[in-house]
Design a protein around this motif. Sequence first.
Motif, PDB file in Angstrom:
ATOM      1  N   ARG A  50       0.816  -1.210   0.000  1.00  0.00           N
ATOM      2  CA  ARG A  50       0.000   0.000   0.000  1.00  0.00           C
ATOM      3  C   ARG A  50       0.853   1.265   0.000  1.00  0.00           C
ATOM      4  O   ARG A  50       0.354   2.353  -0.285  1.00  0.00           O
ATOM      5  CB  ARG A  50      -0.931  -0.004   1.210  1.00  0.00           C
ATOM      6  N   LYS A 142      -3.050  -2.449  -4.981  1.00  0.00           N
ATOM      7  CA  LYS A 142      -3.589  -1.791  -3.786  1.00  0.00           C
ATOM      8  C   LYS A 142      -2.736  -0.623  -3.319  1.00  0.00           C
ATOM      9  O   LYS A 142      -2.947  -0.089  -2.236  1.00  0.00           O
ATOM     10  CB  LYS A 142      -3.746  -2.805  -2.651  1.00  0.00           C
ATOM     11  N   GLU A 144      -1.515   2.885  -2.512  1.00  0.00           N
ATOM     12  CA  GLU A 144      -2.251   4.115  -2.224  1.00  0.00           C
ATOM     13  C   GLU A 144      -1.343   5.327  -2.081  1.00  0.00           C
ATOM     14  O   GLU A 144      -1.690   6.425  -2.518  1.00  0.00           O
ATOM     15  CB  GLU A 144      -3.061   3.959  -0.927  1.00  0.00           C
ATOM     16  N   ILE A 145      -0.197   5.132  -1.442  1.00  0.00           N
ATOM     17  CA  ILE A 145       0.660   6.262  -1.107  1.00  0.00           C
ATOM     18  C   ILE A 145       2.068   6.041  -1.653  1.00  0.00           C
ATOM     19  O   ILE A 145       2.643   4.953  -1.528  1.00  0.00           O
ATOM     20  CB  ILE A 145       0.728   6.467   0.417  1.00  0.00           C
ATOM     21  N   LYS A 177      -2.234  14.956  -4.879  1.00  0.00           N
ATOM     22  CA  LYS A 177      -3.021  13.859  -5.423  1.00  0.00           C
ATOM     23  C   LYS A 177      -2.625  13.705  -6.883  1.00  0.00           C
ATOM     24  O   LYS A 177      -2.733  14.639  -7.678  1.00  0.00           O
ATOM     25  CB  LYS A 177      -4.519  14.164  -5.299  1.00  0.00           C
ATOM     26  N   ARG A 180      -4.703   8.059  -8.813  1.00  0.00           N
ATOM     27  CA  ARG A 180      -5.308   7.382  -7.650  1.00  0.00           C
ATOM     28  C   ARG A 180      -4.388   7.382  -6.431  1.00  0.00           C
ATOM     29  O   ARG A 180      -4.737   6.809  -5.394  1.00  0.00           O
ATOM     30  CB  ARG A 180      -5.684   5.946  -8.017  1.00  0.00           C
ATOM     31  N   TYR A 181      -3.233   8.026  -6.552  1.00  0.00           N
ATOM     32  CA  TYR A 181      -2.257   7.993  -5.471  1.00  0.00           C
ATOM     33  C   TYR A 181      -2.170   9.324  -4.721  1.00  0.00           C
ATOM     34  O   TYR A 181      -2.353  10.390  -5.307  1.00  0.00           O
ATOM     35  CB  TYR A 181      -0.858   7.688  -6.014  1.00  0.00           C
ATOM     36  N   THR A 182      -1.843   9.229  -3.439  1.00  0.00           N
ATOM     37  CA  THR A 182      -1.377  10.378  -2.678  1.00  0.00           C
ATOM     38  C   THR A 182       0.145  10.320  -2.688  1.00  0.00           C
ATOM     39  O   THR A 182       0.735   9.310  -2.300  1.00  0.00           O
ATOM     40  CB  THR A 182      -1.885  10.338  -1.234  1.00  0.00           C
ATOM     41  N   ARG A 214      -2.721   8.158   7.161  1.00  0.00           N
ATOM     42  CA  ARG A 214      -3.591   8.079   5.985  1.00  0.00           C
ATOM     43  C   ARG A 214      -4.016   6.630   5.723  1.00  0.00           C
ATOM     44  O   ARG A 214      -5.170   6.359   5.419  1.00  0.00           O
ATOM     45  CB  ARG A 214      -2.897   8.657   4.761  1.00  0.00           C
ATOM     46  N   LEU A 215      -3.072   5.729   5.783  1.00  0.00           N
ATOM     47  CA  LEU A 215      -3.399   4.332   5.510  1.00  0.00           C
ATOM     48  C   LEU A 215      -4.308   3.753   6.603  1.00  0.00           C
ATOM     49  O   LEU A 215      -5.247   3.010   6.298  1.00  0.00           O
ATOM     50  CB  LEU A 215      -2.125   3.500   5.412  1.00  0.00           C
ATOM     51  N   SER A 218      -7.819   4.824   6.041  1.00  0.00           N
ATOM     52  CA  SER A 218      -8.524   4.234   4.889  1.00  0.00           C
ATOM     53  C   SER A 218      -8.803   2.756   5.082  1.00  0.00           C
ATOM     54  O   SER A 218      -9.464   2.149   4.261  1.00  0.00           O
ATOM     55  CB  SER A 218      -7.687   4.421   3.626  1.00  0.00           C
TER      56      SER A 218
END
Length: 218
Positions: A50, A142, A144-145, A177, A180-182, A214-215, A218
Motif C-alpha cells: 500500500r 492496492k 495508495e501512497i 493527489k 489514484r495515489y497520494t 492516511r493508511l 482508509s
Amino acid sequence: MTPASEPNRDCPLCPRLQEFRDHHRGANPTWHNAPVPSWFPRSGLLEDVRLLVIGLAPGLKGANKTGRPFTGDYAGDLLYDTLVKFGFAQGRYGADPSDSLKLVDCGITNAVRCVPPQNKPVGAEINACRPFLQATLDKLPKLEILVTLGKISHDSTARALGERVAAVPFGHGVEHKMGRYTVISSYHCSRYNTNTGRLTEAMFHDIFRAARERLDAS
C-alpha cells in the motif's frame, strides 16, 4: 506485452551508467554491480503493498554493492529505522540483505536503477529508466501512497503519472493527489542532508507518520 518492471542485469539503455557499472565489475567483482531491483515483502504478495518509497538511485557502496535498495549506506540507517518505527518493516536492519528485516505492506524502489557517478544521474538517464518505474506502479493494485525522496524522484514520479511537474511542485512534507495515489515528498535521507540540518530525524518521521495515519484511516 506487459512492460518489464526491472531492467536486465546488462541493461544497455544508458551508456554512461553501463560504463561505470562495467568498471566496478572489474574493480569490485564480488559486488552486485547491476541494476538494483525493487524490494517488496518476502511473501511476494504484491497486492498487499500500500506504500511505495521511491528513492533516487543506488549508492555506489550501498545498494550497488549489496543488491538491495538503501542497504549498506547511511541513508538506509535512517530509512529502515523509520519504517520499523511506523510499522512498515519488522526485524533488524543489518546493512546486509541477509539481515532479519522484512517489509510490511511496503515496497522500495528507485527512479534510476543503476548507480550513477557522483550519485547524479542526468536527464536522459532518468527518462530512460522511467518506464521501469511506471511498470512497477502498474503491478501494485492496492498501492495508495507514494513517498518520493528528493526532487529528482518526485519529478520523475510525477512524469510517470502523467502530471506536469510545475503543477505538482516538490517540497518537503507536501502532499499531492496524482491519479489514484497520494504522493508525499520528502528531502532525501542522505548523509549530506542530515549533516547539514536540511533534514532532521523528526522531519523524516513526520513524512511516514502522515503516511501511516492516511493508511490507517482508509
